[in-house]
Write a protein that holds these residues in place. Sequence first.
Motif, PDB file in Angstrom:
ATOM      1  N   CYS A 201      30.726  36.748  -6.439  1.00 47.11           N
ATOM      2  CA  CYS A 201      31.199  37.975  -5.886  1.00 47.11           C
ATOM      3  C   CYS A 201      30.783  37.695  -4.212  1.00 47.11           C
ATOM      4  O   CYS A 201      31.655  38.195  -3.671  1.00 47.11           O
ATOM      5  CB  CYS A 201      30.929  38.954  -6.581  1.00 47.11           C
ATOM      6  SG  CYS A 201      31.643  39.217  -8.117  1.00 47.11           S
TER       7      CYS A 201
ATOM      8  N   ASP B 155      30.024  35.101  -2.732  1.00 42.59           N
ATOM      9  CA  ASP B 155      30.704  33.959  -1.983  1.00 42.59           C
ATOM     10  C   ASP B 155      32.297  34.527  -1.659  1.00 42.59           C
ATOM     11  O   ASP B 155      32.792  34.026  -0.395  1.00 42.59           O
ATOM     12  CB  ASP B 155      30.806  32.758  -2.741  1.00 42.59           C
ATOM     13  CG  ASP B 155      29.265  32.037  -2.859  1.00 42.59           C
ATOM     14  OD1 ASP B 155      28.382  32.450  -2.055  1.00 42.59           O
ATOM     15  OD2 ASP B 155      29.396  31.161  -3.707  1.00 42.59           O
ATOM     16  N   ARG B 156      32.618  35.021  -2.548  1.00 44.61           N
ATOM     17  CA  ARG B 156      34.074  35.496  -2.193  1.00 44.61           C
ATOM     18  C   ARG B 156      34.201  36.588  -1.147  1.00 44.61           C
ATOM     19  O   ARG B 156      35.078  36.713  -0.105  1.00 44.61           O
ATOM     20  CB  ARG B 156      34.840  36.288  -3.364  1.00 44.61           C
ATOM     21  CG  ARG B 156      35.197  35.331  -4.525  1.00 44.61           C
ATOM     22  CD  ARG B 156      35.629  35.620  -5.814  1.00 44.61           C
ATOM     23  NE  ARG B 156      36.070  34.872  -7.051  1.00 44.61           N
ATOM     24  CZ  ARG B 156      36.469  35.261  -7.973  1.00 44.61           C
ATOM     25  NH1 ARG B 156      36.497  36.266  -8.565  1.00 44.61           N
ATOM     26  NH2 ARG B 156      36.487  34.321  -8.720  1.00 44.61           N
ATOM     27  N   ALA B 157      33.328  37.618  -1.018  1.00 45.14           N
ATOM     28  CA  ALA B 157      33.239  38.673  -0.008  1.00 45.14           C
ATOM     29  C   ALA B 157      33.103  38.073   1.204  1.00 45.14           C
ATOM     30  O   ALA B 157      33.554  38.344   2.172  1.00 45.14           O
ATOM     31  CB  ALA B 157      32.159  39.700  -0.324  1.00 45.14           C
ATOM     32  N   ARG B 158      32.044  36.840   1.365  1.00 47.15           N
ATOM     33  CA  ARG B 158      31.831  36.183   2.641  1.00 47.15           C
ATOM     34  C   ARG B 158      33.181  35.504   3.108  1.00 47.15           C
ATOM     35  O   ARG B 158      33.355  35.410   4.400  1.00 47.15           O
ATOM     36  CB  ARG B 158      30.833  35.232   2.651  1.00 47.15           C
ATOM     37  CG  ARG B 158      29.322  36.244   2.662  1.00 47.15           C
ATOM     38  CD  ARG B 158      28.323  34.673   2.758  1.00 47.15           C
ATOM     39  NE  ARG B 158      28.227  34.270   1.588  1.00 47.15           N
ATOM     40  CZ  ARG B 158      27.388  34.361   0.492  1.00 47.15           C
ATOM     41  NH1 ARG B 158      26.733  35.415   0.325  1.00 47.15           N
ATOM     42  NH2 ARG B 158      27.337  33.346  -0.410  1.00 47.15           N
ATOM     43  N   ALA B 159      33.731  35.017   2.019  1.00 51.03           N
ATOM     44  CA  ALA B 159      34.946  34.321   2.522  1.00 51.03           C
ATOM     45  C   ALA B 159      36.198  35.213   3.115  1.00 51.03           C
ATOM     46  O   ALA B 159      36.873  34.869   4.080  1.00 51.03           O
ATOM     47  CB  ALA B 159      35.616  33.464   1.142  1.00 51.03           C
ATOM     48  N   GLU B 160      36.032  36.288   2.379  1.00 52.80           N
ATOM     49  CA  GLU B 160      37.134  37.357   2.896  1.00 52.80           C
ATOM     50  C   GLU B 160      36.611  37.913   4.416  1.00 52.80           C
ATOM     51  O   GLU B 160      37.621  37.815   5.257  1.00 52.80           O
ATOM     52  CB  GLU B 160      37.229  38.452   2.080  1.00 52.80           C
ATOM     53  CG  GLU B 160      37.854  38.065   0.570  1.00 52.80           C
ATOM     54  CD  GLU B 160      38.129  39.474  -0.432  1.00 52.80           C
ATOM     55  OE1 GLU B 160      37.504  40.457   0.029  1.00 52.80           O
ATOM     56  OE2 GLU B 160      38.303  39.149  -1.616  1.00 52.80           O
ATOM     57  N   GLN B 161      35.532  37.981   4.381  1.00 45.17           N
ATOM     58  CA  GLN B 161      34.999  38.353   5.947  1.00 45.17           C
ATOM     59  C   GLN B 161      35.302  37.330   6.867  1.00 45.17           C
ATOM     60  O   GLN B 161      35.743  37.508   8.071  1.00 45.17           O
ATOM     61  CB  GLN B 161      33.522  38.664   5.907  1.00 45.17           C
ATOM     62  CG  GLN B 161      33.326  40.026   5.057  1.00 45.17           C
ATOM     63  CD  GLN B 161      32.049  40.326   4.960  1.00 45.17           C
ATOM     64  OE1 GLN B 161      30.904  39.409   5.003  1.00 45.17           O
ATOM     65  NE2 GLN B 161      31.292  41.539   4.620  1.00 45.17           N
ATOM     66  N   ARG B 162      35.203  35.905   6.503  1.00 44.14           N
ATOM     67  CA  ARG B 162      35.571  35.156   7.622  1.00 44.14           C
ATOM     68  C   ARG B 162      36.902  34.776   8.009  1.00 44.14           C
ATOM     69  O   ARG B 162      37.101  34.777   9.009  1.00 44.14           O
ATOM     70  CB  ARG B 162      34.903  33.666   7.066  1.00 44.14           C
ATOM     71  CG  ARG B 162      33.480  33.167   7.214  1.00 44.14           C
ATOM     72  CD  ARG B 162      33.044  31.789   6.888  1.00 44.14           C
ATOM     73  NE  ARG B 162      33.666  31.434   5.628  1.00 44.14           N
ATOM     74  CZ  ARG B 162      32.710  31.518   4.569  1.00 44.14           C
ATOM     75  NH1 ARG B 162      31.468  32.000   4.589  1.00 44.14           N
ATOM     76  NH2 ARG B 162      32.874  31.154   3.509  1.00 44.14           N
ATOM     77  N   ALA B 163      37.659  35.024   6.755  1.00 37.34           N
ATOM     78  CA  ALA B 163      39.000  35.144   6.931  1.00 37.34           C
ATOM     79  C   ALA B 163      39.591  36.122   7.954  1.00 37.34           C
ATOM     80  O   ALA B 163      40.269  35.916   8.755  1.00 37.34           O
ATOM     81  CB  ALA B 163      39.796  35.024   5.723  1.00 37.34           C
ATOM     82  N   GLU B 164      39.127  37.413   7.698  1.00 35.30           N
ATOM     83  CA  GLU B 164      39.341  38.631   8.399  1.00 35.30           C
ATOM     84  C   GLU B 164      38.777  38.284  10.033  1.00 35.30           C
ATOM     85  O   GLU B 164      39.663  38.486  10.853  1.00 35.30           O
ATOM     86  CB  GLU B 164      38.796  39.653   7.944  1.00 35.30           C
ATOM     87  CG  GLU B 164      38.990  40.757   8.842  1.00 35.30           C
ATOM     88  CD  GLU B 164      40.647  41.626   8.803  1.00 35.30           C
ATOM     89  OE1 GLU B 164      40.669  42.278   9.577  1.00 35.30           O
ATOM     90  OE2 GLU B 164      41.284  41.182   7.849  1.00 35.30           O
TER      91      GLU B 164
ATOM     92  N   ARG C  31      41.118  35.847  11.643  1.00 33.49           N
ATOM     93  CA  ARG C  31      42.498  36.365  11.898  1.00 33.49           C
ATOM     94  C   ARG C  31      42.359  37.460  13.059  1.00 33.49           C
ATOM     95  O   ARG C  31      43.202  37.142  14.209  1.00 33.49           O
ATOM     96  CB  ARG C  31      42.939  37.343  10.805  1.00 33.49           C
ATOM     97  CG  ARG C  31      44.308  37.952  10.766  1.00 33.49           C
ATOM     98  CD  ARG C  31      44.670  38.865   9.805  1.00 33.49           C
ATOM     99  NE  ARG C  31      43.773  40.208   9.923  1.00 33.49           N
ATOM    100  CZ  ARG C  31      43.880  41.013  10.541  1.00 33.49           C
ATOM    101  NH1 ARG C  31      44.788  41.220  11.519  1.00 33.49           N
ATOM    102  NH2 ARG C  31      43.151  42.125  10.690  1.00 33.49           N
TER     103      ARG C  31
END
Length: 85
Positions: free
Chosen positions: A52, A54-63, A66
Motif C-alpha cells: 500500500c 509503494d502504491r501511494a508513493r507511485a501515485e504521488q510520483r505520477a501526480e 503530471r
Amino acid sequence: MNTVEPHQPIGLTTVSRTVASLAVGVVHTLERAVVGEARMRTARGNAWEAVCADRARAEQRAELDRLVAELAAARAAARERQPVS
C-alpha cells in the motif's frame, strides 16, 4: 572416550542471546495484551502495508510528474506568446 565438563562457563554471547530471547518474548506478550489478538502485526500484514505504501508513493510520483509536465507546457506556451525583440 567422550568427556563432558559438568560446569561449563557461560559466555557473554550466551547471556546476550538469552537476554535478547527473553526481551522478544516480553515484547510479544505485551503487544498481544495491549493490541489484542486480532490486531497483532504479522508478516502478511507488514507485506500488505508495504504494498500500500509503494502504491501511494507511485501515485504521488505520477501526480508530481503530471504537475511538472503541465507547468512545463504552460511555460512553453507563455514563451511562444511573447513577442521576439
